[in-house]
Design a protein around this motif. Sequence first.
Motif, PDB file in Angstrom:
ATOM      1  N   LEU A  58       0.871  -1.436   0.178  1.00 55.45           N
ATOM      2  CA  LEU A  58       0.048   0.236  -0.083  1.00 55.45           C
ATOM      3  C   LEU A  58       0.765   1.177   0.150  1.00 55.45           C
ATOM      4  O   LEU A  58       0.644   2.115  -0.723  1.00 55.45           O
ATOM      5  N   PHE A  61       2.319   2.578  -3.440  1.00 56.43           N
ATOM      6  CA  PHE A  61       1.173   2.915  -4.130  1.00 56.43           C
ATOM      7  C   PHE A  61       1.084   4.332  -3.650  1.00 56.43           C
ATOM      8  O   PHE A  61       0.937   5.393  -4.493  1.00 56.43           O
ATOM      9  N   TYR A  65       0.682   8.110  -5.698  1.00 58.23           N
ATOM     10  CA  TYR A  65      -0.710   8.346  -5.844  1.00 58.23           C
ATOM     11  C   TYR A  65      -0.758   9.881  -5.237  1.00 58.23           C
ATOM     12  O   TYR A  65      -1.339  10.788  -5.857  1.00 58.23           O
ATOM     13  N   SER A 170      -5.812   5.683   3.330  1.00 58.68           N
ATOM     14  CA  SER A 170      -4.234   6.122   3.435  1.00 58.68           C
ATOM     15  C   SER A 170      -3.747   4.952   4.356  1.00 58.68           C
ATOM     16  O   SER A 170      -4.354   3.995   4.578  1.00 58.68           O
ATOM     17  N   GLU A 200      -7.512  -4.436   5.062  1.00 60.59           N
ATOM     18  CA  GLU A 200      -6.691  -4.382   3.878  1.00 60.59           C
ATOM     19  C   GLU A 200      -5.507  -4.969   3.896  1.00 60.59           C
ATOM     20  O   GLU A 200      -5.161  -5.788   3.787  1.00 60.59           O
ATOM     21  N   HIS A 221     -12.600  -2.491   1.845  1.00 60.43           N
ATOM     22  CA  HIS A 221     -11.744  -3.846   1.738  1.00 60.43           C
ATOM     23  C   HIS A 221     -12.198  -4.942   2.607  1.00 60.43           C
ATOM     24  O   HIS A 221     -13.229  -5.645   2.331  1.00 60.43           O
ATOM     25  N   ASP A 279      -8.666   2.404  -7.002  1.00 60.05           N
ATOM     26  CA  ASP A 279      -7.755   3.425  -7.788  1.00 60.05           C
ATOM     27  C   ASP A 279      -7.458   2.703  -9.349  1.00 60.05           C
ATOM     28  O   ASP A 279      -6.414   2.596  -9.474  1.00 60.05           O
TER      29      ASP A 279
HETATM   30  N1  ADE Z   1      -6.272   5.655  -0.915  1.00 59.46           N
HETATM   31  C1  ADE Z   1      -6.441   5.520  -2.148  1.00 59.46           C
HETATM   32  N2  ADE Z   1      -6.313   4.076  -2.236  1.00 59.46           N
HETATM   33  C2  ADE Z   1      -6.289   3.571  -1.205  1.00 59.46           C
HETATM   34  C3  ADE Z   1      -6.388   2.116  -0.772  1.00 59.46           C
HETATM   35  N3  ADE Z   1      -6.460   0.941  -1.441  1.00 59.46           N
HETATM   36  N4  ADE Z   1      -6.089   1.937   0.910  1.00 59.46           N
HETATM   37  C4  ADE Z   1      -6.025   3.039   1.640  1.00 59.46           C
HETATM   38  N5  ADE Z   1      -6.047   4.321   1.245  1.00 59.46           N
HETATM   39  C5  ADE Z   1      -6.213   4.652  -0.082  1.00 59.46           C
END
Ligand code: ADE
Length: 336
Positions: A58, A61, A65, A170, A200, A221, A279
């Motif tokens: 995470l 990414f 992002y 986040s 998640e 999630h 996303d």
């Molecule tokens: N912000 C954007 N995508 C996210 C994700 N998968 N998990 C947590 N925060 C995010």
Amino acid sequence: MTASLDAFASALPKAELHLHIEGTLEPELLFELASRNKVKLRFKSVSEIRAAYAFDGLQSFLDIYYEGAGVLRTERDFHDLAWAYFQRVAPMNVKHSEIFFDPQTHTSRCVPYEAVISGLTQACRRAEKELGISSKLILCFLRHLDEESALKTLAEALPFDGIAGVGLDSSELDRPPSLFTNVFAKARAAGLRCVAHAGEEGPPSYITEALDLLKVERIDHGVRCLEDPELVKRLAAEQTALTVCPLSNHKLRVFDTLEDHNLKHLLAAGVLASVHSDDPAYFGGYVDANYRDTARALGLTRAELVTLARNSFLSSWLGGAEKTRHLAAIDRLVAS
Ligand code: ADE
Ligand code: ZN
């Protein structure tokens, strides 16, 4: 999976309930906005950007992002971003979308909250009028920041119309929901609905905290719930919605392969799971690709696809009559 099952997945009316608008920023629009706003990028081409979208979790990414979101500056930019998303998903039979946005990512760069909310709201109204897609906006607090910052953001947002609820997103590890109990209580007191990302990368106990302390209605999630059988029983008994994002979970290495995803087990356990795209500009597919690729990888049946589409409307914040109308459209497709 046969071509006809592919077409069936695409034809199903769907509600998108887990979609970060900043995560729909395609590299082409990113370049356009960088040029419009005279923002210097470290990338020279679309293919260079796409090559950088290889994540080991995470955080890797989120780093890229948040960097990408730096090109969003004006009300017009936020309108253009959301309008591009709506236009893209209209042919995928997305009929309703509940959209996350991260104001702290923008206000920390001196972009006024008003520019963010009014640009997004204009695109939502346009989508309803021109594409027949209804929508709601969900303000997400960034959990890597402290609760003070979230409280300030809520106070900044409350004088404006336009949000239906709040969420929490986040970096999840070591940032349990309990850190945000006060801001969620204030949001509820202001009449806002609540959701949170949990389970998640974080442990099942974060899902329990989100339910018991933040009093959320949906878990974003939530896939790690399967590590706690008692929690799974509770989620099924209470019919708590899980908004699952299979391509995201694969790209962020929550599951090593899409074939390893636990969606089928969640459905078999009676959990109210539905499929969304998180996303999509970063994870290689919008909601139709999430349905199609997951169906292929897990061998989902037509009946399971119908359950996922029905669950998406049942888990939404649409009123009863609207839910009934969309569920009837699914029934008509099944019967045809
Ligand atoms: N912000 C954007 N995508 C996210 C994700 N998968 N998990 C947590 N925060 C995010
Ligand atoms: Zn998300």
